[in-house]
Scaffold this active site. Structure first.
Site, PDB file in Angstrom:
ATOM      1  N   ARG A  40      -4.270   0.770 -19.691  1.00  0.00           N
ATOM      2  CA  ARG A  40      -3.231   1.656 -19.162  1.00  0.00           C
ATOM      3  C   ARG A  40      -1.903   1.448 -19.892  1.00  0.00           C
ATOM      4  O   ARG A  40      -1.125   2.391 -20.061  1.00  0.00           O
ATOM      5  CB  ARG A  40      -3.073   1.487 -17.645  1.00  0.00           C
ATOM      6  CG  ARG A  40      -2.252   2.584 -16.979  1.00  0.00           C
ATOM      7  CD  ARG A  40      -2.315   2.537 -15.453  1.00  0.00           C
ATOM      8  NE  ARG A  40      -3.429   3.315 -14.923  1.00  0.00           N
ATOM      9  CZ  ARG A  40      -3.376   4.612 -14.600  1.00  0.00           C
ATOM     10  NH1 ARG A  40      -2.265   5.303 -14.731  1.00  0.00           N
ATOM     11  NH2 ARG A  40      -4.430   5.233 -14.132  1.00  0.00           N
ATOM     12  N   GLU A  51       2.725   4.866  -7.235  1.00  0.00           N
ATOM     13  CA  GLU A  51       3.225   4.031  -8.327  1.00  0.00           C
ATOM     14  C   GLU A  51       4.318   4.667  -9.188  1.00  0.00           C
ATOM     15  O   GLU A  51       5.248   3.967  -9.603  1.00  0.00           O
ATOM     16  CB  GLU A  51       2.065   3.629  -9.245  1.00  0.00           C
ATOM     17  CG  GLU A  51       1.026   2.749  -8.583  1.00  0.00           C
ATOM     18  CD  GLU A  51      -0.251   2.700  -9.406  1.00  0.00           C
ATOM     19  OE1 GLU A  51      -0.966   3.720  -9.467  1.00  0.00           O
ATOM     20  OE2 GLU A  51      -0.523   1.655 -10.002  1.00  0.00           O
TER      21      GLU A  51
HETATM   22  N1  MTE Z   1       3.725   1.157  -0.555  1.00  0.00           N
HETATM   23  C1  MTE Z   1       3.790   0.186   0.382  1.00  0.00           C
HETATM   24  N2  MTE Z   1       4.622   0.357   1.419  1.00  0.00           N
HETATM   25  N3  MTE Z   1       3.053  -0.944   0.284  1.00  0.00           N
HETATM   26  C2  MTE Z   1       2.199  -1.165  -0.779  1.00  0.00           C
HETATM   27  O1  MTE Z   1       1.535  -2.197  -0.846  1.00  0.00           O
HETATM   28  N4  MTE Z   1       1.305  -0.269  -2.903  1.00  0.00           N
HETATM   29  C3  MTE Z   1       1.528   0.622  -4.043  1.00  0.00           C
HETATM   30  C4  MTE Z   1       1.843   2.036  -3.565  1.00  0.00           C
HETATM   31  N5  MTE Z   1       2.839   2.013  -2.529  1.00  0.00           N
HETATM   32  C5  MTE Z   1       2.119  -0.153  -1.801  1.00  0.00           C
HETATM   33  C6  MTE Z   1       2.903   1.018  -1.623  1.00  0.00           C
HETATM   34  C7  MTE Z   1       0.414   0.694  -4.974  1.00  0.00           C
HETATM   35  S1  MTE Z   1       0.253  -0.516  -6.127  1.00  0.00           S
HETATM   36  C8  MTE Z   1      -0.466   1.741  -4.981  1.00  0.00           C
HETATM   37  S2  MTE Z   1      -1.685   1.859  -6.147  1.00  0.00           S
HETATM   38  C9  MTE Z   1      -0.402   2.799  -3.986  1.00  0.00           C
HETATM   39  O2  MTE Z   1       0.644   2.597  -3.050  1.00  0.00           O
HETATM   40  C10 MTE Z   1      -1.744   2.857  -3.265  1.00  0.00           C
HETATM   41  O3  MTE Z   1      -1.778   3.763  -2.239  1.00  0.00           O
HETATM   42  P1  MTE Z   1      -2.006   5.347  -2.436  1.00  0.00           P
HETATM   43  O4  MTE Z   1      -3.045   5.506  -3.498  1.00  0.00           O
HETATM   44  O5  MTE Z   1      -2.464   5.776  -1.122  1.00  0.00           O
HETATM   45  O6  MTE Z   1      -0.689   5.892  -2.853  1.00  0.00           O
HETATM   46 MO1  MOS Z   2      -1.954  -0.224  -7.343  1.00  0.00          MO
HETATM   47  S1  MOS Z   2      -1.378  -1.552  -8.808  1.00  0.00           S
HETATM   48  O1  MOS Z   2      -3.075   0.590  -8.420  1.00  0.00           O
HETATM   49  O2  MOS Z   2      -2.918  -1.240  -6.395  1.00  0.00           O
END
Ligand code: MTE
Ligand code: MOS
Length: 796
Positions: free
Chosen positions: A327, A730
């Site tokens: 990535r 992200e």
């Molecule tokens: N938001 C919160 N509040 N807590 C989290 O741990 N993780 C992030 C993001 N936002 C996270 C977060 C990461 S690394 C990812 S990949 C995505 O949320 C995963 O969730 P989604 O695919 O439902 O967006």
């Molecule tokens: Mo998020 S780093 O893809 O869990």
């Protein structure tokens, strides 16, 4: 209503409460703030519960010569002790390659690696006992940084290269050339809830695991293999995590395997909860990088060709490093057409904890590389950095193919940038800042606008699938389950909104339930920001299946055409009649209609060949841009974020309230990574920053004084994602690159024309001060060189 009619074309106005697109509160918001939300450690403890502590290696690389655990065994409260020799199944918790032991066998490969575990009747008894081990080591030479690893060709997986055209020729024939070496730090996840698992024995050797994990299915598979059982014998459940950020994608397996093994050995329920220091020492972080670049460009700053060398610290095992570094290679273009290129990626094996997923998954590091290069080009040419950035943006219809040969079809950056320049009053502020800097000898301001383009989909194509399970009860309420996990990002709320929208019932009628491997099998990790894209579609598919059955029931029961059946306002309209939803499903049940369905989704269009690094790894891109303004104190390096303007593209947002939370939170987490969060290992390979006393995440006071985040309107995904929304988990993290470059801009004001401050990341006050001093001394020696005079030595 025809169950196939497309919801994308259907506009619903204020009928049910909480349909798709509504700014609803997080389903657990009231529980989060009142302490009512049950995290794994809050669950009722079984009567016979034992607590586990882990005995860790104190050296980074060594052979274990002797291991004496008699004092541990004899300590008060201790019930059992185990090492690698006691494992009945596989001694592995490596998610992709089985190169990560649960307990170090004879060889230890990082300071903090688990060697044994002890189970006792209380947490403190277990932790005290763990310290009583007597271990002697035969030390081996450790590799503690990526560059040494490159030199020694120490890699966790083979190096990779993406090549397009002839970068050497393109650089050599360009009007200008620059090269440099960048240092970019890692990041600890610092989730509020640390790693934890509780294992409960079930009859006949089966096991039930509560795990704080983004990937229950993987925990299930690895636990089963460790205890010598099969997937069918193990159930893993996770209602929610207290934050994960990628740190609970693969890391929970170690914790859950230890808890399960101890349960297997003792026959009793066992819980392993790491304390903060151990959590930081034992579990993986964001990869830190050394990045070398060489770039050729024309007078306008447009890139003709580029060569990148990425060397990342992967730690002692492969973990997810292969996909993470892929990535990086896919994002070292960010928003720019980079021309002919050679991108080399080394995945360095070091004797430090195995690095892992962290919000952005390697993408931020690639983007850091190219943003630095573009900034350098602008400073070298003495041009406005934004002008050079825009000069390099992907075009439409030309200069629109990425280095991995995917065409950028949905580019919004010109539009986003144009609007943001206006709303943030970028131009005026640039001149105000220049004037401010003229007048202030000590405080200096800086500003930067940086774009984000982030590819959405797992790059491993097979992971882009999801399942859901939906039950409708006869009182008209609904139980929804899917393979995704909740970590605070609001996924469960968004998926429930999809179901509410599909069935046209109030959100309150829908029960959101814990992720559970026995309900939805083989689910991918909730990661790559794809949670709502994948699980939203799977839940929609399940709801549509049930709707189809209900329509068939209505045609038979009421003798109407399918076209005369419509779901609306918590009711079903059948011809001229309006039947309340609960009454309708009760009748359907009485007529023996199945009210339970699974749903499945696989992302269309994506295909990509990992051998050649080409194809279409991403279904679409998410875009955004941010303008940050900072002030630095040139005497101390201290700095403040004065104002931030963000314009971010969420497509047609499923929930603008939750998505804005992701935009703001992601940005601030990125700012922490690039400014205050610093990981330090000493020469003995020990992580010295393993508590909030030495590792500084952003606090409320680090928020920009003036914070203006907006959603790009009218957003709409041109691909057929769930209600045309876009992933948002992200991408906003990388908006924080603007903070780093604003700091660089402020520092540059200390130097002369063409000054390119050698700022390293994180740009802590120390790093800012070092860059200021470097700029000052360069300036001094430049004066010395260009204006020789008898007293030039004294001046220098
Ligand atoms: N938001 C919160 N509040 N807590 C989290 O741990 N993780 C992030 C993001 N936002 C996270 C977060 C990461 S690394 C990812 S990949 C995505 O949320 C995963 O969730 P989604 O695919 O439902 O967006
Ligand atoms: Mo998020 S780093 O893809 O869990």
């Amino acid at each position: 209503m025809d169950a196939k009619s497309s919801p994308e074309t259907r506009v619903k106005v204020g009928t049910i409460s909480g349909g798709a697109g509504r700014a609803m509160p997080h389903d657990s918001g009231h529980l989060h703030v009142t302490g009512g939300a049950a995290y794994t450690d809050d669950l009722p403890e079984p009567r016979d519960l034992l607590h586990i502590a882990v005995g860790m290696s104190s050296v980074p690389h060594a052979r274990i010569v002797s291991l004496d655990l008699s004092a541990v065994r004899a300590a008060p409260g201790v019930v059992d002790v185990m090492t690698a020799d006691d494992i009945p199944g596989e001694n592995n918790c490596g998610p992709v390659i089985p190169d990560e032991p649960i307990f170090a066998p004879a060889l230890v490969q990082y300071a903090g690696q688990a060697i044994f575990a002890v189970a006792a009747t209380s947490v403190m008894a277990a932790r005290r006992a763990a310290r009583l081990a007597s271990i002697s080591y035969e030390p081996l030479e450790p590799i503690l940084d990526p560059l040494t690893a490159v030199e020694k060709e120490s890699f966790v997986v083979p190096s990779e290269t993406i090549r397009r055209g002839d970068s050497r020729k393109a650089i050599d024939s360009a009007a200008h050339r620059l090269s440099g070496r960048l240092h970019l730090g890692g990041q600890d996840h610092f989730y509020l809830e640390g790693q934890i698992a509780m294992a409960l024995p079930r009859e006949d050797g089966d096991m039930f695991i509560y795990s704080s994990t983004q990937h229950p299915g993987e925990v299930q598979h690895l636990v089963a293999a460790a205890i010598g059982k099969q997937s069918k014998d193990v159930v893993v459940e996770c209602r929610r995590m207290g934050g994960a950020f990628g740190g609970k994608e693969s890391q929970p397996a170690l914790i859950a395997c230890i808890a399960a093994l101890m349960t297997w050995k003792t026959g009793r329920s066992c819980k392993l909860r790491l304390d903060r220091d151990d959590d930081m020492i034992m579990t993986g972080k964001r990869h830190d990088f050394v990045i070398d670049y060489e770039v050729g460009f024309d007078d306008s700053g447009r890139i003709q060709g580029i060569e990148f060398m990425f060397a990342s610290r992967c730690g002692f095992s492969a973990d997810l490093s292969s996909a993470i570094n892929d990535r990086t290679m896919f994002h070292c273009d960010n928003a720019y057409y980079i021309g002919d290129c050679t991108i080399v990626s080394h995945r360095c094996k070091t004797h430090t904890v195995s690095n892992t997923a962290f919000r952005g998954f390697g993408g931020p590091q690639g983007m850091f590389g190219i943003e630095y290069v573009v900034d350098d080009i602008a400073r070298y040419l003495g041009r406005d950095a934004l002008e050079v950035r825009r000069r390099n943006y992907y075009g439409s219809g030309e200069r629109d193919v990425t280095q991995y040969l995917q065409t950028v079809e949905d580019n919004l950056l010109e539009e986003i940038t144009g609007r943001l320049v206006e709303t943030s009053e970028y131009e005026t502020r640039v001149s105000d800042i220049r004037a401010f800097n003229e007048q202030n000898p000590v405080l200096k301001r800086g500003i930067a606008l940086t774009p984000v383009k982030f590819g959405i989909s797992f790059t491993a194509t097979h992971l882009n699938q999801a399942g859901a399970l939906l039950h409708v009860y006869t009182d008209g309420t609904v139980h929804i389950n899917h393979g995704g996990t909740e970590m605070g990002q609001g996924l469960f709320t968004k998926v429930a909104q999809v179901v509410a929208e599909e069935l046209q019932i109030d959100l309150e009628r829908i029960k959101i339930t814990a992720s559970d491997t026995s309900k939805v099998p083989n689910a991918s990790a909730t990661a790559a920001s794809s949670g709502s894209d994948l699980n939203g579609k799977a839940a929609q598919a399940a709801a549509r299946k049930i709707k189809k059955r209900l329509v068939r029931f209505a045609t038979e029961y009421y003798g109407v055409d399918a076209a005369e059946v419509e779901f609306r306002d918590n009711a079903v309209r059948v011809g001229a009649q309006n039947v309340a939803f609960d009454e309708f499903v009760r009748l359907a049940w009485a007529a023996r209609t199945s009210l339970s369905a699974t749903g499945f989704y696989r992302t269309p269009k994506i295909n990509y060949d990992r051998r050649t690094f080409s194809g279409r790894p991403f279904y679409y891109f998410a875009y955004g841009a941010a303008v940050s303004e900072v002030v630095i104190d040139t005497l101390t390096g201290e700095n403040r974020l004065l104002r931030v303007d963000i314009l971010h593209d969420c497509g047609k947002s499923l929930n603008p309230a939750i998505d804005m939370g992701q935009v703001e939170g992601g940005f601030l987490q990125g700012a922490g990574w690039l400014t205050t969060e610093e990981l330090k290992w000493n020469e003995r390979g020990e992580l010295t920053t393993h508590a909030p006393s030495t590792y500084k995440i952003p606090a409320c006071s680090d928020l920009p004084v003036d914070f203006r985040a907006e959603m790009f309107e009218p957003g709409r995904n041109r691909e057929k994602t769930i209600y045309r929304s876009k992933a948002v988990g992200e991408p906003p993290l990388m908006l924080a690159l603007s903070v780093f470059h604003a700091l660089r801009d402020a520092i540059a004001s200390v130097g002369g024309e063409g000054c390119r401050p050698p700022l390293t990341a994180p740009a802590t006050p120390e790093a800012v001060l070092a860059a200021i001093e470097a700029v000052r001394s360069a300036r001094a020696s430049w004066f010395a060189l260009t204006s020789p005079s008898p007293d030039s030595k004294e001046n220098a």
